[in-house]
Design a protein around this motif. Sequence first.
Motif, PDB file in Angstrom:
ATOM      1  N   GLY A 186       0.792  -1.218   0.000  1.00  0.00           N
ATOM      2  CA  GLY A 186       0.000   0.000   0.000  1.00  0.00           C
ATOM      3  C   GLY A 186       0.822   1.264   0.000  1.00  0.00           C
ATOM      4  N   ASP A 187       0.102   2.391  -0.070  1.00  0.00           N
ATOM      5  CA  ASP A 187       0.706   3.715  -0.172  1.00  0.00           C
ATOM      6  C   ASP A 187       1.201   4.174   1.197  1.00  0.00           C
ATOM      7  N   PRO A 188       2.510   4.432   1.364  1.00  0.00           N
ATOM      8  CA  PRO A 188       3.027   4.898   2.654  1.00  0.00           C
ATOM      9  C   PRO A 188       2.429   6.228   3.101  1.00  0.00           C
ATOM     10  N   GLY A 189       1.777   6.947   2.187  1.00  0.00           N
ATOM     11  CA  GLY A 189       1.137   8.203   2.553  1.00  0.00           C
ATOM     12  C   GLY A 189      -0.178   8.014   3.278  1.00  0.00           C
ATOM     13  N   ASN A 190      -0.718   6.814   3.245  1.00  0.00           N
ATOM     14  CA  ASN A 190      -1.968   6.522   3.947  1.00  0.00           C
ATOM     15  C   ASN A 190      -1.689   6.164   5.404  1.00  0.00           C
ATOM     16  N   ARG A 220      -6.497  -6.452   0.904  1.00  0.00           N
ATOM     17  CA  ARG A 220      -7.697  -5.594   0.953  1.00  0.00           C
ATOM     18  C   ARG A 220      -7.473  -4.392   1.856  1.00  0.00           C
ATOM     19  N   LEU A 221      -6.763  -4.587   2.960  1.00  0.00           N
ATOM     20  CA  LEU A 221      -6.460  -3.444   3.819  1.00  0.00           C
ATOM     21  C   LEU A 221      -5.609  -2.429   3.072  1.00  0.00           C
ATOM     22  N   ALA A 222      -4.731  -2.943   2.217  1.00  0.00           N
ATOM     23  CA  ALA A 222      -3.799  -2.068   1.503  1.00  0.00           C
ATOM     24  C   ALA A 222      -4.490  -1.200   0.460  1.00  0.00           C
ATOM     25  N   GLU A 223      -5.741  -1.493   0.137  1.00  0.00           N
ATOM     26  CA  GLU A 223      -6.464  -0.630  -0.795  1.00  0.00           C
ATOM     27  C   GLU A 223      -6.726   0.749  -0.197  1.00  0.00           C
ATOM     28  N   LYS A 224      -6.759   0.833   1.146  1.00  0.00           N
ATOM     29  CA  LYS A 224      -7.027   2.112   1.807  1.00  0.00           C
ATOM     30  C   LYS A 224      -5.922   2.534   2.767  1.00  0.00           C
ATOM     31  N   TYR A 225      -5.063   1.585   3.148  1.00  0.00           N
ATOM     32  CA  TYR A 225      -4.088   1.865   4.199  1.00  0.00           C
ATOM     33  C   TYR A 225      -2.691   1.423   3.784  1.00  0.00           C
ATOM     34  N   HIS A 226      -1.718   1.982   4.478  1.00  0.00           N
ATOM     35  CA  HIS A 226      -0.345   1.508   4.379  1.00  0.00           C
ATOM     36  C   HIS A 226      -0.217   0.335   5.356  1.00  0.00           C
ATOM     37  N   VAL A 227      -0.016  -0.852   4.842  1.00  0.00           N
ATOM     38  CA  VAL A 227      -0.036  -2.069   5.649  1.00  0.00           C
ATOM     39  C   VAL A 227       1.387  -2.560   5.871  1.00  0.00           C
ATOM     40  N   VAL A 228       1.727  -2.815   7.140  1.00  0.00           N
ATOM     41  CA  VAL A 228       3.052  -3.330   7.487  1.00  0.00           C
ATOM     42  C   VAL A 228       2.872  -4.548   8.392  1.00  0.00           C
ATOM     43  N   ASP A 269       5.784   9.818  11.689  1.00  0.00           N
ATOM     44  CA  ASP A 269       5.072  11.072  11.923  1.00  0.00           C
ATOM     45  C   ASP A 269       3.633  10.896  12.391  1.00  0.00           C
ATOM     46  N   ALA A 270       3.163   9.670  12.469  1.00  0.00           N
ATOM     47  CA  ALA A 270       1.755   9.469  12.847  1.00  0.00           C
ATOM     48  C   ALA A 270       1.616   8.141  13.571  1.00  0.00           C
ATOM     49  N   THR A 312     -14.475  -6.575   9.378  1.00  0.00           N
ATOM     50  CA  THR A 312     -14.549  -6.114  10.767  1.00  0.00           C
ATOM     51  C   THR A 312     -13.481  -5.067  11.054  1.00  0.00           C
ATOM     52  N   VAL A 313     -12.259  -5.334  10.600  1.00  0.00           N
ATOM     53  CA  VAL A 313     -11.155  -4.390  10.807  1.00  0.00           C
ATOM     54  C   VAL A 313     -11.410  -3.088  10.049  1.00  0.00           C
ATOM     55  N   LEU A 314     -11.828  -3.200   8.791  1.00  0.00           N
ATOM     56  CA  LEU A 314     -12.074  -2.002   7.985  1.00  0.00           C
ATOM     57  C   LEU A 314     -13.167  -1.126   8.604  1.00  0.00           C
ATOM     58  N   ASP A 315     -14.236  -1.754   9.099  1.00  0.00           N
ATOM     59  CA  ASP A 315     -15.310  -0.986   9.735  1.00  0.00           C
ATOM     60  C   ASP A 315     -14.790  -0.247  10.963  1.00  0.00           C
ATOM     61  N   PHE A 316     -13.990  -0.939  11.765  1.00  0.00           N
ATOM     62  CA  PHE A 316     -13.480  -0.315  12.982  1.00  0.00           C
ATOM     63  C   PHE A 316     -12.510   0.812  12.644  1.00  0.00           C
ATOM     64  N   LEU A 317     -11.643   0.594  11.667  1.00  0.00           N
ATOM     65  CA  LEU A 317     -10.704   1.641  11.264  1.00  0.00           C
ATOM     66  C   LEU A 317     -11.443   2.859  10.714  1.00  0.00           C
ATOM     67  N   ALA A 318     -12.517   2.604   9.963  1.00  0.00           N
ATOM     68  CA  ALA A 318     -13.302   3.722   9.436  1.00  0.00           C
ATOM     69  C   ALA A 318     -13.893   4.549  10.562  1.00  0.00           C
ATOM     70  N   ALA A 319     -14.354   3.868  11.617  1.00  0.00           N
ATOM     71  CA  ALA A 319     -14.911   4.580  12.763  1.00  0.00           C
ATOM     72  C   ALA A 319     -13.850   5.395  13.483  1.00  0.00           C
ATOM     73  N   GLN A 320     -12.624   4.884  13.537  1.00  0.00           N
ATOM     74  CA  GLN A 320     -11.565   5.583  14.256  1.00  0.00           C
ATOM     75  C   GLN A 320     -10.984   6.742  13.448  1.00  0.00           C
ATOM     76  N   THR A 321     -11.000   6.626  12.129  1.00  0.00           N
ATOM     77  CA  THR A 321     -10.443   7.686  11.292  1.00  0.00           C
ATOM     78  C   THR A 321     -11.490   8.703  10.875  1.00  0.00           C
ATOM     79  N   GLY A 322     -12.778   8.425  11.202  1.00  0.00           N
ATOM     80  CA  GLY A 322     -13.839   9.374  10.899  1.00  0.00           C
ATOM     81  C   GLY A 322     -14.269   9.384   9.457  1.00  0.00           C
ATOM     82  N   SER A 323     -13.903   8.364   8.696  1.00  0.00           N
ATOM     83  CA  SER A 323     -14.266   8.316   7.284  1.00  0.00           C
ATOM     84  C   SER A 323     -15.397   7.309   7.076  1.00  0.00           C
TER      85      SER A 323
END
Length: 593
Positions: A30-34, A56-64, A102-103, A295-306
Amino acid sequence: MTEQAVQVRPEWRRGTVSGDGVTLATFELGDPGNPTVLLVHGWPDTHHLWTHIAPRLAEKYHVVAYDCRGFGESDRPREVGAYRLAELADDLFAVAEAVSPDAPVHVVGHDWGSVQAWEAVSRPRAHTRIASFVSVSGPNLDHLGQLLRAGLTRPTPHRVRTIATQSLSSAYTGLFQLPVLPNALLTALGNPRAWKQFLHTVEGTPPENVVVAGTLRRDMITGLALYRANIRQKLSRPDPRPTTVPVLQVVNERDIALRPAIYDNTPDYAAKLWRRDTPTGHWLPYTHPAYLTDTVLDFLAAQTGSDAPPTVERLRVFAEPKPLAGKLVVITGAGSGIGRETALLLAERGCELVLADRNLDTAAETEQACKVAGAVAHAYLLDVSDTGAFVSFAATVREQHGVPDVVINNAGIGLAGGALAATDEQVDRLLDVNLRGVITGSREFGRQMVERGVGGHIVNVSSAAAFTPSRSLGLYSASKAGVLLFSESLRAELAEHRIGVSAICPGIVDTNIVSSTPIAGLDSDSERTQRDRLDRFYQRRGFTPDRVATEIVSAVEHNKAVVPVTPEAKVGYRIYRFAPWLSRIGARQKVTG
């Protein structure tokens, strides 16, 4: 049901992170900018555990992901002390700071990956480096030690059961403390084919879904240090600390190693806690990767406000966890009587409720009452006899709220009087509502549950009339007997999918169904007179619908098959099974008509 394996392996970008003299192998997508999601595996896995989830996580997030010390391509310290949770938490922070300087990062941990992540989020600086934490199949050992200590010093039946069942499930950890025997056993089990077969045998994990490293045998043996360095220390001298990091705790009800009750005290230490209980096993990343990813994507969306999905909020835990809390429940006939009382009881348990009734006003009244009780509720107009409308309703529920965890097909109508006197219209309406409506609800939502693959429960409200023949209720009895036998058969059909089916069989209950029941063969005045007489009798009987609601909730919690509710229902059920000739004699008595 299990999910099909992902056939394409992710093309990881490889790297390393060094700290405290240990070099850890990292793997990125995924994109390190996410925002960064850090994936932490347990024993005896490596980063390959996340093969079906990371893309699938990498479609929206930088996954490590990274291989923890002692596993895969990372360094393997020889000293047992190097595998204490303090050192493992240091590794997690080192990777987080290297890949996302940085985050803060979002952490997802499984098994020992979750255990070490709990250690990390309990540190004072966690809130600056960890944005959220999804815990899968791994407790906080300090919480667990405190729970066991309370069970020994202040025993209660629940605590004693928790200690007993968890001790049995954790018996293998005692074996892992021995010096020679576990090494010999794991040498044999460390063959990839043998390990895949083992997982398939113990919890049905599809062998094709299990992705292991070529270092599996070595990882198994080195990883014994996790048990030797931490189990006795943490459980004998627990040091539970609070965390302000938002935590989603995924509790697998069929976990072979960890019983759900061991998580009961988590709310004492997690200020921001969500919890999802599912009838799944320990290796969820292999058995149901799509479900876990969602489940993870839903929770991350709730935490990031998106676009935070509403499904996340019903999982929030504010106090002591309650059975069924966070479940999505659909109830038909929810506007009054048994349906309304069941909705109110489930609202108190923390469920989200979808309330359907052919009278939208009464459904809305139930919705408001549930909201007053603190639940999320939604009212819908639905005539269950309209198959097309029911199919559309089920699709709307899935789209707007998700796949329900529990469905209660409660809507029903009555018809008294002789079968010969009833009109065709009365017969059609009775069967369309009482039988076809139950079948439609069970089929539509049952298909959704099977496709999702993590179980569920269907409750069909039948009646004691299903096994109590009566000359005055023959058609009504036929409709409810159909519900009973359909439910028994559906229970057998869905058992392999971990979907329970219960048939609830109340007897004489004081609801408004009597006041609206037509009596075949009577003129309007005679019908009104007899109906009023029956209504008064039901009121004097005094068995209220809230008592039926209690039995419905118990049936869901304990997966009961057939539940006669009232005393006369329980007696009638046994008479029909063991002395049916008595039922036939009683059937000749004229009740009405």
